[in-house]
Design a protein around this motif. Structure first.
Motif, PDB file in Angstrom:
ATOM      1  N   LYS A   1       0.799  -1.240   0.000  1.00  0.00           N
ATOM      2  CA  LYS A   1       0.000   0.000   0.000  1.00  0.00           C
ATOM      3  C   LYS A   1       0.825   1.280   0.000  1.00  0.00           C
ATOM      4  CE  LYS A   1      -3.945  -2.290   2.023  1.00  0.00           C
ATOM      5  NZ  LYS A   1      -4.970  -2.319   3.037  1.00  0.00           N
ATOM      6  N   GLU A   2       2.119   1.173  -0.226  1.00  0.00           N
ATOM      7  CA  GLU A   2       3.003   2.347  -0.329  1.00  0.00           C
ATOM      8  C   GLU A   2       3.611   2.374  -1.726  1.00  0.00           C
ATOM      9  OE1 GLU A   2       4.048   4.758   1.973  1.00  0.00           O
ATOM     10  OE2 GLU A   2       2.435   4.030   3.255  1.00  0.00           O
ATOM     11  N   PHE A   3       3.898   3.566  -2.216  1.00  0.00           N
ATOM     12  CA  PHE A   3       4.598   3.655  -3.491  1.00  0.00           C
ATOM     13  C   PHE A   3       5.996   3.084  -3.328  1.00  0.00           C
ATOM     14  CE2 PHE A   3       1.414   7.013  -4.146  1.00  0.00           C
ATOM     15  CZ  PHE A   3       0.885   6.561  -5.341  1.00  0.00           C
ATOM     16  N   THR A   4       6.483   2.425  -4.367  1.00  0.00           N
ATOM     17  CA  THR A   4       7.829   1.852  -4.307  1.00  0.00           C
ATOM     18  C   THR A   4       8.865   2.974  -4.221  1.00  0.00           C
ATOM     19  OG1 THR A   4       8.128   1.809  -6.694  1.00  0.00           O
ATOM     20  CG2 THR A   4       7.123  -0.154  -5.684  1.00  0.00           C
ATOM     21  N   THR A   5      10.036   2.646  -3.746  1.00  0.00           N
ATOM     22  CA  THR A   5      11.110   3.629  -3.610  1.00  0.00           C
ATOM     23  C   THR A   5      11.458   4.257  -4.957  1.00  0.00           C
ATOM     24  OG1 THR A   5      11.992   2.400  -1.737  1.00  0.00           O
ATOM     25  CG2 THR A   5      13.479   3.957  -2.802  1.00  0.00           C
ATOM     26  N   ILE A   6      11.530   3.440  -5.990  1.00  0.00           N
ATOM     27  CA  ILE A   6      11.852   3.958  -7.330  1.00  0.00           C
ATOM     28  C   ILE A   6      10.794   4.963  -7.775  1.00  0.00           C
ATOM     29  CG2 ILE A   6      12.125   3.340  -9.776  1.00  0.00           C
ATOM     30  CD1 ILE A   6      14.477   2.377  -8.141  1.00  0.00           C
ATOM     31  N   MET A   7       9.523   4.639  -7.551  1.00  0.00           N
ATOM     32  CA  MET A   7       8.447   5.562  -7.939  1.00  0.00           C
ATOM     33  C   MET A   7       8.580   6.879  -7.175  1.00  0.00           C
ATOM     34  SD  MET A   7       6.793   4.077 -10.310  1.00  0.00           S
ATOM     35  CE  MET A   7       5.316   5.018 -10.478  1.00  0.00           C
ATOM     36  N   LYS A   8       8.876   6.802  -5.882  1.00  0.00           N
ATOM     37  CA  LYS A   8       9.042   8.015  -5.083  1.00  0.00           C
ATOM     38  C   LYS A   8      10.198   8.862  -5.611  1.00  0.00           C
ATOM     39  CE  LYS A   8       7.281   6.080  -0.762  1.00  0.00           C
ATOM     40  NZ  LYS A   8       7.650   5.634   0.583  1.00  0.00           N
ATOM     41  N   GLN A   9      11.304   8.204  -5.948  1.00  0.00           N
ATOM     42  CA  GLN A   9      12.486   8.927  -6.430  1.00  0.00           C
ATOM     43  C   GLN A   9      12.246   9.524  -7.813  1.00  0.00           C
ATOM     44  OE1 GLN A   9      15.428   5.831  -6.294  1.00  0.00           O
ATOM     45  NE2 GLN A   9      15.969   6.225  -4.162  1.00  0.00           N
ATOM     46  N   GLN A  10      11.637   8.773  -8.700  1.00  0.00           N
ATOM     47  CA  GLN A  10      11.493   9.191 -10.093  1.00  0.00           C
ATOM     48  C   GLN A  10      10.335  10.168 -10.319  1.00  0.00           C
ATOM     49  OE1 GLN A  10      13.607   8.093 -12.804  1.00  0.00           O
ATOM     50  NE2 GLN A  10      14.801   7.518 -11.022  1.00  0.00           N
ATOM     51  N   CYS A  11       9.224   9.949  -9.619  1.00  0.00           N
ATOM     52  CA  CYS A  11       8.027  10.760  -9.873  1.00  0.00           C
ATOM     53  C   CYS A  11       7.923  11.991  -8.990  1.00  0.00           C
ATOM     54  CB  CYS A  11       6.772   9.908  -9.707  1.00  0.00           C
ATOM     55  SG  CYS A  11       6.637   8.596 -10.923  1.00  0.00           S
ATOM     56  N   GLY A  12       8.358  11.864  -7.767  1.00  0.00           N
ATOM     57  CA  GLY A  12       8.266  12.996  -6.853  1.00  0.00           C
ATOM     58  C   GLY A  12       6.913  13.076  -6.180  1.00  0.00           C
ATOM     59  N   LYS A  13       6.859  13.881  -5.157  1.00  0.00           N
ATOM     60  CA  LYS A  13       5.694  13.959  -4.286  1.00  0.00           C
ATOM     61  C   LYS A  13       4.440  14.466  -5.000  1.00  0.00           C
ATOM     62  CE  LYS A  13       4.499  15.589   0.315  1.00  0.00           C
ATOM     63  NZ  LYS A  13       4.972  16.294   1.496  1.00  0.00           N
ATOM     64  N   ARG A  14       4.555  15.526  -5.761  1.00  0.00           N
ATOM     65  CA  ARG A  14       3.375  16.125  -6.398  1.00  0.00           C
ATOM     66  C   ARG A  14       2.726  15.171  -7.394  1.00  0.00           C
ATOM     67  NH1 ARG A  14       4.306  21.163  -9.291  1.00  0.00           N
ATOM     68  NH2 ARG A  14       2.067  21.276  -9.358  1.00  0.00           N
ATOM     69  N   ARG A  15       3.526  14.515  -8.214  1.00  0.00           N
ATOM     70  CA  ARG A  15       2.958  13.585  -9.192  1.00  0.00           C
ATOM     71  C   ARG A  15       2.317  12.385  -8.498  1.00  0.00           C
ATOM     72  NH1 ARG A  15       7.984  14.443 -11.875  1.00  0.00           N
ATOM     73  NH2 ARG A  15       7.788  15.895 -13.606  1.00  0.00           N
ATOM     74  N   LEU A  16       2.973  11.885  -7.456  1.00  0.00           N
ATOM     75  CA  LEU A  16       2.419  10.726  -6.759  1.00  0.00           C
ATOM     76  C   LEU A  16       1.140  11.088  -5.996  1.00  0.00           C
ATOM     77  CD1 LEU A  16       5.557   8.752  -5.558  1.00  0.00           C
ATOM     78  CD2 LEU A  16       4.085   8.337  -7.533  1.00  0.00           C
ATOM     79  N   GLU A  17       0.991  12.339  -5.602  1.00  0.00           N
ATOM     80  CA  GLU A  17      -0.269  12.774  -5.001  1.00  0.00           C
ATOM     81  C   GLU A  17      -1.398  12.638  -6.021  1.00  0.00           C
ATOM     82  OE1 GLU A  17       0.434  16.750  -3.616  1.00  0.00           O
ATOM     83  OE2 GLU A  17       1.454  16.068  -1.807  1.00  0.00           O
ATOM     84  N   VAL A  18      -1.122  12.981  -7.262  1.00  0.00           N
ATOM     85  CA  VAL A  18      -2.118  12.843  -8.332  1.00  0.00           C
ATOM     86  C   VAL A  18      -2.453  11.369  -8.541  1.00  0.00           C
ATOM     87  CG1 VAL A  18      -2.563  13.181 -10.801  1.00  0.00           C
ATOM     88  CG2 VAL A  18      -1.434  14.984  -9.479  1.00  0.00           C
ATOM     89  N   VAL A  19      -1.433  10.536  -8.652  1.00  0.00           N
ATOM     90  CA  VAL A  19      -1.647   9.096  -8.854  1.00  0.00           C
ATOM     91  C   VAL A  19      -2.437   8.527  -7.684  1.00  0.00           C
ATOM     92  CG1 VAL A  19      -0.516   6.842  -9.067  1.00  0.00           C
ATOM     93  CG2 VAL A  19       0.431   8.824 -10.268  1.00  0.00           C
ATOM     94  N   ASN A  20      -2.048   8.857  -6.480  1.00  0.00           N
ATOM     95  CA  ASN A  20      -2.715   8.345  -5.291  1.00  0.00           C
ATOM     96  C   ASN A  20      -4.190   8.738  -5.280  1.00  0.00           C
ATOM     97  OD1 ASN A  20      -2.426   6.825  -2.852  1.00  0.00           O
ATOM     98  ND2 ASN A  20      -2.678   8.740  -1.738  1.00  0.00           N
ATOM     99  N   ARG A  21      -4.461   9.958  -5.624  1.00  0.00           N
ATOM    100  CA  ARG A  21      -5.846  10.458  -5.651  1.00  0.00           C
ATOM    101  C   ARG A  21      -6.671   9.671  -6.666  1.00  0.00           C
ATOM    102  NH1 ARG A  21      -9.470  13.160  -2.938  1.00  0.00           N
ATOM    103  NH2 ARG A  21     -10.562  14.754  -4.067  1.00  0.00           N
ATOM    104  N   ILE A  22      -6.123   9.443  -7.840  1.00  0.00           N
ATOM    105  CA  ILE A  22      -6.821   8.677  -8.874  1.00  0.00           C
ATOM    106  C   ILE A  22      -7.103   7.259  -8.388  1.00  0.00           C
ATOM    107  CG2 ILE A  22      -6.582   7.631 -11.171  1.00  0.00           C
ATOM    108  CD1 ILE A  22      -5.045  10.239 -11.959  1.00  0.00           C
TER     109      ILE A  22
END
Length: 78
Positions: free
Chosen positions: A49-70
């Motif tokens: 239920k957490e974003f992978t480390t690579i996703m966190k490093q590559q996408c960044g917080k703002r983009r992952l907030e969008v993905v998480n919301r979707i």
């Protein structure tokens, strides 16, 4: 849309979200694309239920907030 590595997948997610932020397409298309990526590559995006480390490093917080919301909107809708 199956991706071999998390980095390839992160790059695609970045491009999708950036294009959306640049008003290159509508929100519905972004949601559809992100959901399709997640359905086909769930373990490359999230683990326990957490974003992978690579996703966190590559996408960044703002983009992952969008993905998480979707993903959260989609889960609450079913």
């Amino acid at each position: 849309m199956f991706y071999k590595t998390q980095r390839e997948l992160a790059d695609v997610i970045n491009k999708l979200i950036d294009a959306y932020w640049n008003n290159e397409f509508k929100e519905e298309l972004l949601i559809e694309q992100i959901l399709e990526l997640y359905i086909n590559n769930p373990s490359k995006i999230r683990k326990d239920k957490e974003f992978t480390t690579i996703m966190k490093q590559q996408c960044g917080k703002r983009r992952l907030e969008v993905v998480n919301r979707i993903l959260d909107i989609n889960n609450s809708g079913h």
